[in-house]
Design a protein around this motif. Sequence first.
Motif, PDB file in Angstrom:
ATOM      1  N   HIS A  41       0.830  -1.207   0.000  1.00  0.00           N
ATOM      2  CA  HIS A  41       0.000   0.000   0.000  1.00  0.00           C
ATOM      3  C   HIS A  41       0.866   1.259   0.000  1.00  0.00           C
ATOM      4  CE1 HIS A  41      -3.480  -2.502   1.886  1.00  0.00           C
ATOM      5  NE2 HIS A  41      -3.457  -2.598   0.569  1.00  0.00           N
ATOM      6  N   GLY A  42       1.967   1.225   0.737  1.00  0.00           N
ATOM      7  CA  GLY A  42       2.883   2.352   0.704  1.00  0.00           C
ATOM      8  C   GLY A  42       3.516   2.524  -0.661  1.00  0.00           C
ATOM      9  N   LEU A  64       7.944   1.573   3.145  1.00  0.00           N
ATOM     10  CA  LEU A  64       8.896   0.676   2.508  1.00  0.00           C
ATOM     11  C   LEU A  64      10.101   0.473   3.426  1.00  0.00           C
ATOM     12  CD1 LEU A  64       8.823   2.062  -1.139  1.00  0.00           C
ATOM     13  CD2 LEU A  64       7.853  -0.102  -0.346  1.00  0.00           C
ATOM     14  N   ARG A  65      10.718  -0.699   3.334  1.00  0.00           N
ATOM     15  CA  ARG A  65      11.898  -0.943   4.155  1.00  0.00           C
ATOM     16  C   ARG A  65      12.992  -1.580   3.300  1.00  0.00           C
ATOM     17  NH1 ARG A  65      12.580  -6.159   5.835  1.00  0.00           N
ATOM     18  NH2 ARG A  65      10.858  -7.619   5.533  1.00  0.00           N
ATOM     19  N   ASP A  66      14.211  -1.296   3.673  1.00  0.00           N
ATOM     20  CA  ASP A  66      15.359  -1.850   2.971  1.00  0.00           C
ATOM     21  C   ASP A  66      15.654  -3.258   3.458  1.00  0.00           C
ATOM     22  OD1 ASP A  66      15.919   0.308   1.279  1.00  0.00           O
ATOM     23  OD2 ASP A  66      16.970   1.372   2.878  1.00  0.00           O
ATOM     24  N   ARG A  67      16.184  -4.067   2.566  1.00  0.00           N
ATOM     25  CA  ARG A  67      16.618  -5.415   2.914  1.00  0.00           C
ATOM     26  C   ARG A  67      18.137  -5.441   3.002  1.00  0.00           C
ATOM     27  NH1 ARG A  67      11.316  -4.589   1.620  1.00  0.00           N
ATOM     28  NH2 ARG A  67      10.115  -6.521   1.652  1.00  0.00           N
ATOM     29  N   THR A  68      18.659  -6.158   3.976  1.00  0.00           N
ATOM     30  CA  THR A  68      20.103  -6.296   4.096  1.00  0.00           C
ATOM     31  C   THR A  68      20.613  -7.195   2.985  1.00  0.00           C
ATOM     32  OG1 THR A  68      19.973  -6.053   6.486  1.00  0.00           O
ATOM     33  CG2 THR A  68      21.995  -7.014   5.580  1.00  0.00           C
ATOM     34  N   VAL A  69      21.620  -6.725   2.284  1.00  0.00           N
ATOM     35  CA  VAL A  69      22.196  -7.492   1.183  1.00  0.00           C
ATOM     36  C   VAL A  69      23.642  -7.822   1.518  1.00  0.00           C
ATOM     37  CG1 VAL A  69      22.859  -7.454  -1.250  1.00  0.00           C
ATOM     38  CG2 VAL A  69      20.688  -6.462  -0.528  1.00  0.00           C
ATOM     39  N   VAL A  70      23.976  -9.103   1.456  1.00  0.00           N
ATOM     40  CA  VAL A  70      25.359  -9.520   1.607  1.00  0.00           C
ATOM     41  C   VAL A  70      25.913  -9.713   0.214  1.00  0.00           C
ATOM     42  CG1 VAL A  70      26.926 -11.252   2.540  1.00  0.00           C
ATOM     43  CG2 VAL A  70      24.839 -10.645   3.793  1.00  0.00           C
ATOM     44  N   ARG A  71      26.855  -8.827  -0.152  1.00  0.00           N
ATOM     45  CA  ARG A  71      27.312  -8.841  -1.533  1.00  0.00           C
ATOM     46  C   ARG A  71      28.776  -8.448  -1.582  1.00  0.00           C
ATOM     47  NH1 ARG A  71      24.088  -6.570  -6.734  1.00  0.00           N
ATOM     48  NH2 ARG A  71      25.687  -6.947  -8.280  1.00  0.00           N
ATOM     49  N   GLU A  72      29.452  -9.027  -2.497  1.00  0.00           N
ATOM     50  CA  GLU A  72      30.855  -8.696  -2.674  1.00  0.00           C
ATOM     51  C   GLU A  72      30.998  -7.230  -3.033  1.00  0.00           C
ATOM     52  OE1 GLU A  72      34.155  -9.844  -5.996  1.00  0.00           O
ATOM     53  OE2 GLU A  72      32.990 -11.472  -5.127  1.00  0.00           O
ATOM     54  N   ALA A  73      31.810  -6.500  -2.279  1.00  0.00           N
ATOM     55  CA  ALA A  73      31.956  -5.070  -2.488  1.00  0.00           C
ATOM     56  C   ALA A  73      32.753  -4.792  -3.754  1.00  0.00           C
ATOM     57  CB  ALA A  73      32.661  -4.439  -1.285  1.00  0.00           C
ATOM     58  N   PHE A  86       3.008  13.377  -0.784  1.00  0.00           N
ATOM     59  CA  PHE A  86       2.600  11.970  -0.795  1.00  0.00           C
ATOM     60  C   PHE A  86       3.776  11.008  -0.865  1.00  0.00           C
ATOM     61  CE2 PHE A  86      -1.454  13.943  -1.835  1.00  0.00           C
ATOM     62  CZ  PHE A  86      -2.302  13.217  -1.012  1.00  0.00           C
ATOM     63  N   ALA A  87       4.977  11.506  -1.174  1.00  0.00           N
ATOM     64  CA  ALA A  87       6.161  10.644  -1.128  1.00  0.00           C
ATOM     65  C   ALA A  87       6.471  10.217   0.301  1.00  0.00           C
ATOM     66  CB  ALA A  87       7.360  11.356  -1.736  1.00  0.00           C
TER      67      ALA A  87
END
Length: 465
Positions: free
Chosen positions: A38-39, A240-249, A232-233
């Motif tokens: 909805h957001g 909304l929320r961010d997800r933690t990403v484990v990724r090669e830098a 409205f932004a």
Amino acid sequence: MSTRTTAETEPGAGDDGNGGGAADGGKAAAAARKREQHGWYFYDFACSVYSTSVLTVFLGPYLTAVAKAAADAQGYVHPLGIPVRAGSFFAYAVSASVIVAVLIMPLVGAVADRGGRKKPLLAAAAYTGAAATTGMFFLGGDHYLLGGLLLIVANASLAVSMVLYNAYLPQIAGPDERDTVSSRGWAFGYTSGAFVLVLNLVLFQGHDSFGLSEGAAVRICLASAGLWWGAFAIIPLRRLRDRTVVREAGPAVSGWKQLIATLKDMRRYPLTLSFLLAYLIYNDGVQTVISQASIYGSEELELEQSTLIVAVLLVQVLAVAGALGMGRLARTYGAKRTILGSLAAWGLTLAAGYFLPARTPVWFFALASMIGLVLGGSQALSRSLFSHLVPAGKEAEYFSAYEMSDRGLSWVGPLVFGLTYQVTGSYRDAIISLVVFFALGFVLLARVPVRRAVEAAGNPVPERI
């Protein structure tokens, strides 16, 4: 390069040993997902007003008038010392915004995917665009350079924000609900665009009764789009929320280098690339119809400006029904078949447009109705279908390429339209020439085995696609 995004809830979270905790955890996860969805809808609701009121209706004629006020005796303005016809300044400013966006979008997408923090970047892009749009209130006199700068900033900010916004789709919606969620987002956008356009038209047409000049009314309409966008932004940024990403830098690179790297990576997923090619072609036709329909109406069909504005409003209203209706069709027939049906409808619509009689608004309204019904659905379902073809952890990066197909590379259609008119002297021939984009896009999309494409991207295959 390995990537991992944390799940919304860990398996068995909250399990008390008798299954009750797991059930409660599942309900909580479902409620949280709905809240995010909805957001998410509300960002379309926020920014679509800019596309409708600013770009489609008010800014082009107003900025052109401002540029003409600053022109020399030969009708030229001289930004950076370059002679430019005042009547072309708006088009050149839009082109410049596309170039800026193309340079920035791949870099922003890669940064978002690398760190998993899309929301701060979305906030920065949204409020930069909203501030630039609100600043158009001060566009007056002969300040055409200010208008061009604000247009470039607002347009590029919108494009960047849409990369980040679209990249949330595969994270907030499961495979079987993605078509519906995407369609609702488009519907929210068209609803706000129509609502604010009605308010703007009331102010514009009745400016004397409000004690305003026509120019002041236009400036208020422009600024109101920026205020609406910013207000409205807040909703999607809170939900909304961010997800933690484990990724090669890796080091940040320039926009063009990142685009090249993204395209090289996409070669590992040739079916995804095949869909993107089909989308690029038929979307070029869609964008050209949107941008050139008013010229066809005014020059070939000899219709009044008021008729054209009402037609734009009609498109906005019916696009809501079209997006929702085609979303329902996709649940039954799959997104691919529904998009193919919409492309066939686009071709028939252009063929009907070729035969429209001049000075007959009712038939132009019928054409606008047909466009509205297929416009929202074809855009919404293309976005949701592409989301299935994106490897996990690369959503923003891949959607930057998608967004450039949507906004940055749609130049061939206008070129074909213009060249056809130049050769034949007929806008009817120019409008019918666009059928080739929908026909070729239809053939290319029909050849994409979407189930295999989803599997190749490493994603679960929905029951209907």
